[in-house]
Design a protein around this motif. Structure first.
Motif, short mmCIF file in Angstrom:
data_model
loop_
_atom_site.label_atom_id
_atom_site.label_comp_id
_atom_site.label_asym_id
_atom_site.label_seq_id
_atom_site.Cartn_x
_atom_site.Cartn_y
_atom_site.Cartn_z
N LEU A 77 0.81 -1.22 0.00
CA LEU A 77 0.00 0.00 0.00
C LEU A 77 0.84 1.26 0.00
O LEU A 77 0.41 2.29 -0.53
CB LEU A 77 -0.94 0.00 1.22
CG LEU A 77 -2.00 -1.10 1.24
CD1 LEU A 77 -2.78 -1.07 2.55
CD2 LEU A 77 -2.96 -0.95 0.05
N THR A 78 2.00 1.22 0.64
CA THR A 78 2.86 2.41 0.71
C THR A 78 4.30 2.04 0.38
O THR A 78 4.71 0.89 0.55
CB THR A 78 2.84 3.03 2.13
OG1 THR A 78 3.54 2.16 3.03
CG2 THR A 78 1.42 3.25 2.61
N TYR A 136 6.81 2.88 2.09
CA TYR A 136 7.51 2.62 3.34
C TYR A 136 7.36 1.18 3.77
O TYR A 136 8.29 0.58 4.32
CB TYR A 136 7.00 3.59 4.42
CG TYR A 136 7.04 5.01 3.93
CD1 TYR A 136 8.26 5.69 3.84
CD2 TYR A 136 5.89 5.65 3.49
CE1 TYR A 136 8.31 6.98 3.35
CE2 TYR A 136 5.94 6.94 3.00
CZ TYR A 136 7.14 7.60 2.93
OH TYR A 136 7.20 8.87 2.43
N GLU A 190 5.94 0.07 11.09
CA GLU A 190 5.44 0.25 9.72
C GLU A 190 4.50 -0.88 9.33
O GLU A 190 3.48 -0.66 8.67
CB GLU A 190 6.63 0.32 8.75
CG GLU A 190 6.26 0.83 7.37
CD GLU A 190 5.72 2.26 7.41
OE1 GLU A 190 4.65 2.49 6.81
OE2 GLU A 190 6.36 3.13 8.03
N THR A 211 0.55 -0.48 8.32
CA THR A 211 0.05 -1.00 7.04
C THR A 211 -1.11 -1.96 7.29
O THR A 211 -2.09 -1.97 6.53
CB THR A 211 1.18 -1.70 6.27
OG1 THR A 211 2.25 -0.78 6.08
CG2 THR A 211 0.69 -2.18 4.91
N LEU A 243 -4.10 0.18 7.84
CA LEU A 243 -4.62 0.69 6.57
C LEU A 243 -5.38 -0.40 5.81
O LEU A 243 -6.45 -0.15 5.25
CB LEU A 243 -3.46 1.19 5.70
CG LEU A 243 -2.78 2.48 6.11
CD1 LEU A 243 -1.56 2.73 5.22
CD2 LEU A 243 -3.74 3.66 6.04
N LEU A 246 0.76 -0.25 -4.81
CA LEU A 246 1.84 0.08 -5.72
C LEU A 246 1.93 -0.97 -6.83
O LEU A 246 1.66 -2.15 -6.62
CB LEU A 246 3.17 0.13 -4.98
CG LEU A 246 3.32 1.16 -3.86
CD1 LEU A 246 4.74 1.13 -3.31
CD2 LEU A 246 2.98 2.56 -4.34
#
Length: 220
Positions: A124-125, A127, A185, A189, A192, A204
């Protein structure tokens, strides 16, 4: 043979780091009660938080010290998850620390049906990709099951983090600080991922992930 003064100073510093990060993890609600465990690699073995002790109330002098056969050298009896930590260190020679929590959102994901066992969370990110990469699922084992070490060995060589089914995440890092940041992190996630359930989601792309791997020299 007794440790050299420099090595002993390093060990004391790492004991204090475990206490500091354990307290931070507990105070921010990333673990509850006596759940979760933290370990750090030493030159002559490794440190592991004791069994049945809250991470927010660790005593540096009572943190368990083990040799590489798993034998207790000093301190209180170690967490029952010692075989899990030992297996991950043996498979990941560059790992300096390991954090295992029952953090709410990651543990919730670990209970979901139909997860991709090769990659539990979507990218999703950037990071998440940079700190975790792929997150495989380890089939359910009871807490402290020695067989969990064997299950970890099958994946830890290729992955810095795994998710234990109906249990929670295990994350390794080059240092305790790196392992804690990666764990944070992962937990964000997972949060999220749960918030986005039922909503159109744009993870992504493969091209974007390849760009991250090239730019930041990631081994995913």
């Amino acid at each position: 043979m007794s440790a050299s003064p420099a090595t002993k100073r390093d060990e004391n510093r790492l004991r204090e780091q475990i206490v500091e990060f354990g307290r931070s993890i507990f105070e921010r609600g990333l673990t509850a009660g006596s759940s979760g465990n933290i370990s750090v690699r030493l030159d002559d073995g490794w440190l592991l938080s004791p069994t049945n002790v809250c991470l927010g109330r660790l005593d540096p002098a009572r943190i368990a010290k083990l040799d590489w056969t798993g034998r207790l050298i000093a301190g209180d009896p170690p967490s029952k998850e010692a075989p899990l930590h030992r297996a991950m260190y043996e498979e990941r020679s560059g790992s300096g620390a390991i954090v295992h929590l029952h953090s709410t959102h990651s543990a919730a994901v670990s209970c979901m049906h139909g997860l991709d066992c090769h990659d539990c969370l979507p990218p999703l990110t950037p990071y998440f990709v940079m700190k975790i990469g792929r997150l495989p699922l380890i089939p359910y084992h009871r807490p402290g099951d020695p067989a969990l070490g064997g299950a970890i060995r099958g994946l830890a060589g290729k992955h810095s983090a795994v998710l234990l089914a109906n249990h929670g995440p295990v994350v390794s890092g080059v240092s305790l600080e790196a392992a804690v940041y990666a764990m944070e992190e992962l937990e964000e996630t997972a949060k999220l991922f749960l918030l986005l359930q039922g909503l159109p989601t744009r993870p992504l792309t493969d091209l974007q992930i390849e760009d991250l791997k090239t730019t930041f020299k990631l081994e995913l």
